[in-house]
Motif scaffolding. Structure first.
Motif, PDB file in Angstrom:
ATOM      1  N   THR A  61       0.836  -1.203   0.000  1.00 12.27           N
ATOM      2  CA  THR A  61       0.000   0.000   0.000  1.00 12.27           C
ATOM      3  C   THR A  61       0.867   1.248   0.000  1.00 12.27           C
ATOM      4  OG1 THR A  61      -1.781  -1.150   1.140  1.00 12.27           O
ATOM      5  CG2 THR A  61      -1.794   1.243   1.252  1.00 12.27           C
ATOM      6  N   GLN A  62       1.907   1.251   0.830  1.00  9.94           N
ATOM      7  CA  GLN A  62       2.797   2.405   0.890  1.00  9.94           C
ATOM      8  C   GLN A  62       3.494   2.607  -0.456  1.00  9.94           C
ATOM      9  OE1 GLN A  62       5.849   2.266   3.886  1.00  9.94           O
ATOM     10  NE2 GLN A  62       6.581   4.321   3.416  1.00  9.94           N
ATOM     11  N   THR A  63       3.962   1.539  -1.062  1.00  8.42           N
ATOM     12  CA  THR A  63       4.613   1.626  -2.360  1.00  8.42           C
ATOM     13  C   THR A  63       3.655   2.178  -3.403  1.00  8.42           C
ATOM     14  OG1 THR A  63       6.051  -0.227  -1.810  1.00  8.42           O
ATOM     15  CG2 THR A  63       5.806   0.288  -4.137  1.00  8.42           C
ATOM     16  N   LYS A  64       2.424   1.701  -3.371  1.00  8.54           N
ATOM     17  CA  LYS A  64       1.424   2.173  -4.322  1.00  8.54           C
ATOM     18  C   LYS A  64       1.124   3.655  -4.115  1.00  8.54           C
ATOM     19  CE  LYS A  64      -2.114  -0.138  -6.745  1.00  8.54           C
ATOM     20  NZ  LYS A  64      -2.953  -1.283  -6.816  1.00  8.54           N
ATOM     21  N   GLU A  65       1.022   4.083  -2.859  1.00  5.66           N
ATOM     22  CA  GLU A  65       0.777   5.495  -2.562  1.00  5.66           C
ATOM     23  C   GLU A  65       1.921   6.365  -3.055  1.00  5.66           C
ATOM     24  OE1 GLU A  65       0.036   5.633   1.640  1.00  5.66           O
ATOM     25  OE2 GLU A  65      -1.989   4.833   1.426  1.00  5.66           O
ATOM     26  N   GLU A  66       3.162   5.904  -2.866  1.00  2.00           N
ATOM     27  CA  GLU A  66       4.323   6.647  -3.345  1.00  2.00           C
ATOM     28  C   GLU A  66       4.300   6.746  -4.867  1.00  2.00           C
ATOM     29  OE1 GLU A  66       7.594   4.517  -1.643  1.00  2.00           O
ATOM     30  OE2 GLU A  66       7.283   5.379   0.339  1.00  2.00           O
ATOM     31  N   LEU A  67       3.926   5.662  -5.514  1.00  2.43           N
ATOM     32  CA  LEU A  67       3.855   5.645  -6.971  1.00  2.43           C
ATOM     33  C   LEU A  67       2.752   6.572  -7.482  1.00  2.43           C
ATOM     34  CD1 LEU A  67       5.405   4.330  -9.225  1.00  2.43           C
ATOM     35  CD2 LEU A  67       3.800   2.439  -9.189  1.00  2.43           C
ATOM     36  N   ILE A  68       1.633   6.624  -6.768  1.00  2.25           N
ATOM     37  CA  ILE A  68       0.541   7.534  -7.146  1.00  2.25           C
ATOM     38  C   ILE A  68       1.017   8.979  -7.026  1.00  2.25           C
ATOM     39  CG2 ILE A  68      -1.704   8.422  -6.394  1.00  2.25           C
ATOM     40  CD1 ILE A  68      -2.418   5.458  -5.703  1.00  2.25           C
ATOM     41  N   THR A  69       1.750   9.290  -5.960  1.00  2.00           N
ATOM     42  CA  THR A  69       2.285  10.639  -5.779  1.00  2.00           C
ATOM     43  C   THR A  69       3.264  10.985  -6.900  1.00  2.00           C
ATOM     44  OG1 THR A  69       2.035  10.474  -3.384  1.00  2.00           O
ATOM     45  CG2 THR A  69       3.568  12.149  -4.190  1.00  2.00           C
ATOM     46  N   MET A  70       4.138  10.044  -7.233  1.00  4.40           N
ATOM     47  CA  MET A  70       5.092  10.270  -8.314  1.00  4.40           C
ATOM     48  C   MET A  70       4.373  10.459  -9.648  1.00  4.40           C
ATOM     49  SD  MET A  70       8.125   7.592  -7.244  1.00  4.40           S
ATOM     50  CE  MET A  70       8.628   7.365  -8.918  1.00  4.40           C
ATOM     51  N   ALA A  71       3.338   9.683  -9.894  1.00  7.18           N
ATOM     52  CA  ALA A  71       2.579   9.801 -11.140  1.00  7.18           C
ATOM     53  C   ALA A  71       1.888  11.162 -11.220  1.00  7.18           C
ATOM     54  CB  ALA A  71       1.563   8.665 -11.257  1.00  7.18           C
ATOM     55  N   ALA A  72       1.367  11.640 -10.099  1.00  7.82           N
ATOM     56  CA  ALA A  72       0.716  12.951 -10.074  1.00  7.82           C
ATOM     57  C   ALA A  72       1.729  14.058 -10.367  1.00  7.82           C
ATOM     58  CB  ALA A  72       0.046  13.184  -8.720  1.00  7.82           C
ATOM     59  N   ARG A  73       2.910  13.949  -9.789  1.00  2.45           N
ATOM     60  CA  ARG A  73       3.973  14.932 -10.066  1.00  2.45           C
ATOM     61  C   ARG A  73       4.380  14.881 -11.533  1.00  2.45           C
ATOM     62  NH1 ARG A  73       7.628  13.623  -4.955  1.00  2.45           N
ATOM     63  NH2 ARG A  73       6.499  14.838  -3.403  1.00  2.45           N
ATOM     64  N   GLN A  74       4.475  13.679 -12.059  1.00  2.00           N
ATOM     65  CA  GLN A  74       4.860  13.513 -13.461  1.00  2.00           C
ATOM     66  C   GLN A  74       3.807  14.127 -14.370  1.00  2.00           C
ATOM     67  OE1 GLN A  74       7.761  12.656 -14.042  1.00  2.00           O
ATOM     68  NE2 GLN A  74       7.925  11.899 -16.096  1.00  2.00           N
ATOM     69  N   GLN A  75       2.556  13.940 -14.015  1.00  2.00           N
ATOM     70  CA  GLN A  75       1.459  14.507 -14.808  1.00  2.00           C
ATOM     71  C   GLN A  75       1.518  16.040 -14.770  1.00  2.00           C
ATOM     72  OE1 GLN A  75      -2.537  13.436 -13.530  1.00  2.00           O
ATOM     73  NE2 GLN A  75      -3.086  13.099 -15.673  1.00  2.00           N
ATOM     74  N   LYS A  76       1.821  16.603 -13.614  1.00  2.00           N
ATOM     75  CA  LYS A  76       1.955  18.062 -13.493  1.00  2.00           C
ATOM     76  C   LYS A  76       3.131  18.560 -14.336  1.00  2.00           C
ATOM     77  CE  LYS A  76       2.413  21.734 -10.083  1.00  2.00           C
ATOM     78  NZ  LYS A  76       2.629  22.076  -8.682  1.00  2.00           N
ATOM     79  N   PHE A  77       4.226  17.811 -14.347  1.00  2.00           N
ATOM     80  CA  PHE A  77       5.401  18.153 -15.152  1.00  2.00           C
ATOM     81  C   PHE A  77       5.034  18.143 -16.644  1.00  2.00           C
ATOM     82  CE2 PHE A  77       9.489  16.543 -17.126  1.00  2.00           C
ATOM     83  CZ  PHE A  77      10.162  17.757 -17.060  1.00  2.00           C
TER      84      PHE A  77
END
Length: 127
Positions: A61-77
């Motif tokens: 779950t923690q790994t998935k949450e971190e990946l979701i955060t990274m994906a959101a940052r990537q989308q903003k980029f």
């Protein structure tokens, strides 16, 4: 000599190439993150395995949450890069949105979606 108020078409074309290269890489990375999040590349039985362990579940779950955060940052980029391409089309790319002066090329090469010079950014963060 008068101070330049915008970059030349040749300079804008150079920045367009830099942005397009970064955009392609960013989209590839984002797509990879989304494949991992949606288990598209997995033949694993994690979803269906009846043997759940609390620690493994929490870690996943923690790994998935971190990946979701990274994906959101990537989308903003990606959105920032696309906005920079629009500014190139409008010939307003590289102009500091606070001072109206040109952002140095070195900054734009490092951060191609920048809308502020380092000086403006520093002054903004002081407020």
């Amino acid at each position: 000599m008068a101070e330049k108020t915008r970059y030349t078409d040749e300079e804008l074309e150079e920045f367009r190439q830099i942005i397009n290269d970064k955009l392609a890489l960013a989209k590839r990375d984002y797509d990879e993150m989304m494949r991992v999040l949606t288990n598209q590349d997995s033949n694993d039985v994690d979803d269906t395995s009846p043997t759940y362990k609390a620690l493994e579940e929490g870690s996943a779950t923690q790994t998935k949450e971190e990946l979701i955060t990274m994906a959101a940052r990537q989308q903003k980029f990606i959105q920032g890069l696309k906005a920079a391409l629009v500014r190139i089309e409008n010939k307003t790319y590289g102009i500091d949105r606070i001072t109206g002066k040109l952002i140095p090329k070195e900054r734009l090469r490092a951060v191609p979606h920048a809308t502020l010079s380092v000086e403006s950014k520093m002054n903004q963060s002081k407020r």
